[in-house]
Structures are given as C-alpha cells and as structure tokens.
Design a protein around this motif. Sequence first.
Motif, PDB file in Angstrom:
ATOM      1  N   ASP A 167       0.848  -1.189   0.000  1.00 58.90           N
ATOM      2  CA  ASP A 167       0.000   0.000   0.000  1.00 58.90           C
ATOM      3  C   ASP A 167       0.891   1.249   0.000  1.00 58.90           C
ATOM      4  OD1 ASP A 167      -1.695   2.097   0.579  1.00 58.90           O
ATOM      5  OD2 ASP A 167      -2.844   0.989   2.081  1.00 58.90           O
ATOM      6  N   LEU A 168       1.039   1.838  -1.201  1.00 63.26           N
ATOM      7  CA  LEU A 168       1.947   2.987  -1.326  1.00 63.26           C
ATOM      8  C   LEU A 168       1.491   4.178  -0.489  1.00 63.26           C
ATOM      9  CD1 LEU A 168       3.008   3.180  -5.082  1.00 63.26           C
ATOM     10  CD2 LEU A 168       4.386   2.589  -3.086  1.00 63.26           C
ATOM     11  N   ALA A 169       0.177   4.395  -0.445  1.00 66.84           N
ATOM     12  CA  ALA A 169      -0.327   5.541   0.324  1.00 66.84           C
ATOM     13  C   ALA A 169      -0.005   5.362   1.808  1.00 66.84           C
ATOM     14  CB  ALA A 169      -1.829   5.695   0.115  1.00 66.84           C
ATOM     15  N   GLY A 181       2.464   3.666   2.888  1.00 67.97           N
ATOM     16  CA  GLY A 181       3.906   3.834   2.981  1.00 67.97           C
ATOM     17  C   GLY A 181       4.291   5.300   3.043  1.00 67.97           C
ATOM     18  N   GLU A 182       3.608   6.098   2.229  1.00 67.15           N
ATOM     19  CA  GLU A 182       3.880   7.538   2.253  1.00 67.15           C
ATOM     20  C   GLU A 182       3.493   8.123   3.605  1.00 67.15           C
ATOM     21  OE1 GLU A 182       2.059   9.719  -0.915  1.00 67.15           O
ATOM     22  OE2 GLU A 182       3.141  11.569  -0.408  1.00 67.15           O
ATOM     23  N   ASN A 233       5.193  -1.466   3.422  1.00 67.44           N
ATOM     24  CA  ASN A 233       4.576  -0.345   2.704  1.00 67.44           C
ATOM     25  C   ASN A 233       5.565   0.798   2.538  1.00 67.44           C
ATOM     26  OD1 ASN A 233       2.151  -1.718   2.500  1.00 67.44           O
ATOM     27  ND2 ASN A 233       1.316  -0.846   4.383  1.00 67.44           N
ATOM     28  N   LEU A 234       6.318   1.062   3.591  1.00 68.44           N
ATOM     29  CA  LEU A 234       7.286   2.154   3.546  1.00 68.44           C
ATOM     30  C   LEU A 234       8.380   1.856   2.513  1.00 68.44           C
ATOM     31  CD1 LEU A 234       8.486   4.785   4.595  1.00 68.44           C
ATOM     32  CD2 LEU A 234       9.493   3.517   6.490  1.00 68.44           C
ATOM     33  N   TYR A 273       7.145   2.422  -0.812  1.00 68.32           N
ATOM     34  CA  TYR A 273       7.121   3.862  -1.084  1.00 68.32           C
ATOM     35  C   TYR A 273       8.531   4.363  -1.434  1.00 68.32           C
ATOM     36  CZ  TYR A 273       6.893   8.891  -0.306  1.00 68.32           C
ATOM     37  OH  TYR A 273       7.012  10.250  -0.453  1.00 68.32           O
ATOM     38  N   SER A 328       9.282   3.692  -4.865  1.00 67.43           N
ATOM     39  CA  SER A 328       8.593   4.541  -5.845  1.00 67.43           C
ATOM     40  C   SER A 328       9.273   5.901  -5.981  1.00 67.43           C
ATOM     41  CB  SER A 328       7.126   4.734  -5.430  1.00 67.43           C
ATOM     42  OG  SER A 328       7.040   5.655  -4.342  1.00 67.43           O
ATOM     43  N   GLN A 329      10.237   6.167  -5.120  1.00 64.86           N
ATOM     44  CA  GLN A 329      10.895   7.468  -5.119  1.00 64.86           C
ATOM     45  C   GLN A 329      12.318   7.363  -5.677  1.00 64.86           C
ATOM     46  OE1 GLN A 329       9.124  10.395  -4.033  1.00 64.86           O
ATOM     47  NE2 GLN A 329       7.527   8.841  -4.282  1.00 64.86           N
TER      48      GLN A 329
END
Length: 243
Positions: free
Chosen positions: A71-73, A75-76, A164-165, A168, A171-172
């Motif tokens: 869950d990327l959200a 993680g953000e 999740n983190l 994230y 994704s960066q």
Amino acid sequence: MSGNLEWNKIFGAGLATALVIIAVPQIAGAIYHQEAPEKMGYFVDAPEEVAGGAEEAELPPDWGTVLPTADLAAGEAAFARCQACHTIASGGADGIGPNLWGVLGGPVMHRAGFAYSDAMAAHKAEAPTWGYDEMDQFLTAPARYVPGTKMSFAGLRDTPTRINLIAYLRSQGSSLGIPAPDPSRQPGAAVPADGAAPAEGEASPATGADAATGAPVTGAAAQPTTEATPAAPPAATSEPPGN
Ligand code: HEC
C-alpha cells in the motif's frame, strides 16, 4: 527435675531466636532481591510493538510476493516519521539526515555531501548496497543493524508498515526491480523446528533466525493456514540472517 525443665525452656528459646536471626535476612533477601535491568536508562520513542510479538523471529519478507500488493499511500503516510530528518523528493536538501531520493537499491552513503557517521562507513564496507533485506533490517532497528549510527530513530517493528514504507521508497527514484517470489520465504516454509504448534492465525513464525536452516517441514499439514502454503516446499536454507 523442674530445674531441668527450666533449662530446656531457656535453651529452646535461645535456639528459636538463633533460627530467626539466621532466617530473616534470607527471607528478606528472597523477597527484596532485584534483578538489574538488561539495559539501563530511559527509552525514548519506543518502537511500535507488534500484536503477536513475533518480532525478530520472523522470516524476512518475501519481497516478490509482498511488494506488488503493498500500500503505497500507507507507505507515504509512514514516511511522515522520517520527515523530521529526511527529504525524499528528487533534488531535496539534506537535513539532519541525507535526502533519500533513489536510496533504495543505491549505495550505502549515497549522498556525497552528507557527513555520515563512521558507523555507517563501517557498515558500507560490509554491505555496500541498500537492498530490500538490508533496508528492512535497518528500518526495523537502526541502532542494532548499524551500531553507532547517528540516525537516532528507534525503528519500525511492524512488518506491514515497513513493507509499505519500503514500497514507497522504491517509488521514489529507485530502479530496484521486484525479485521473483521466493518459496523459502513463504508462510509455512519454516515451521518451528521443535514441532511446537504454530501461533493461531498468521503464518507460523520461525523460532529464531537460526532455526530456519534446512529443517524439514514437519508440521505443515497440521497448520491452520492452508492458503498460500503450496504443498509444503522444503525449507531451503534461507540467506544468512543479518550480518
Ligand atoms: C532523528 C532523525 C532521523 C529520523 C527520524 C530518520 N532518520 Fe534516517 N538518517 C538519519 C541520519 C542522521 C542518517 C545518517 C546516519 C549515519 O550516518 O550513521 C540517516 C540515514 C538513513 C539512511 C541511509 C542513507 C544512506 O545514504 O545510506 C536511510 C535509508 C534512512 N536514514 C531512512 C530513514 C527512514 C525510512 C526513516 C523513517 C522511518 C528515517 N530514516 C528516520 C536521521 C534520521
């Protein structure tokens, strides 16, 4: 005759007194004995506890399985705790900690201008890259994985939060690919070697990192979690845990 009895009483009283004198300190010692705590001092920002308390005993996450569904959200959102010290946007400035754009899969100490600790330099000599497992262990307990690091952050003990983190972070700016699923990390791959019943619900945690070495899967059939237990693959020797 009566004189004799009198002496018996006196002698008896003396004996009783002696017993009390000997016994009291022992009893008091037993009652008031205190164990020194393992670690002295106060703990600030205590790490989150997992409900099952299975920390440390878990298999490393099977990245090929967990990352595609992370869950990327979430993680953000978890990254909020890092923002006190880190930016992550491309071109962001270093703060108390280095900018983290592209750090996952990159070299340890990836920011040339940042003043890293000697501890981090020593770690880099042993494990030069921030792979998934390295990042996972670092974020679980930074000071345990890199003793002496100047990242004063207690760690994230909750595995789903870390997954999740890390998704994230990926994704960066990271070019790190998702590995193929690894059967030796699947739930059920490492049934406790002593045959103890697995904890209710969840996949059975291994009894320790070392317990995951080649122990044959014995209790898999009795395990309640049948889903995601593909025909009980033999527990292959997993990667050496930690370094
Ligand atoms: C209190 C400040 C602080 C917090 C909070 C913090 N960090 Fe750090 N972080 C640092 C510092 C300082 C370093 C450099 C450590 C060293 O040199 O030993 C660092 C280093 C790192 C590194 C290694 C970077 C590299 O270039 O090798 C990563 C990855 C990292 N932090 C991720 C995180 C994540 C993810 C979080 C949130 C879960 C977080 N940090 C929370 C201060 C912090």
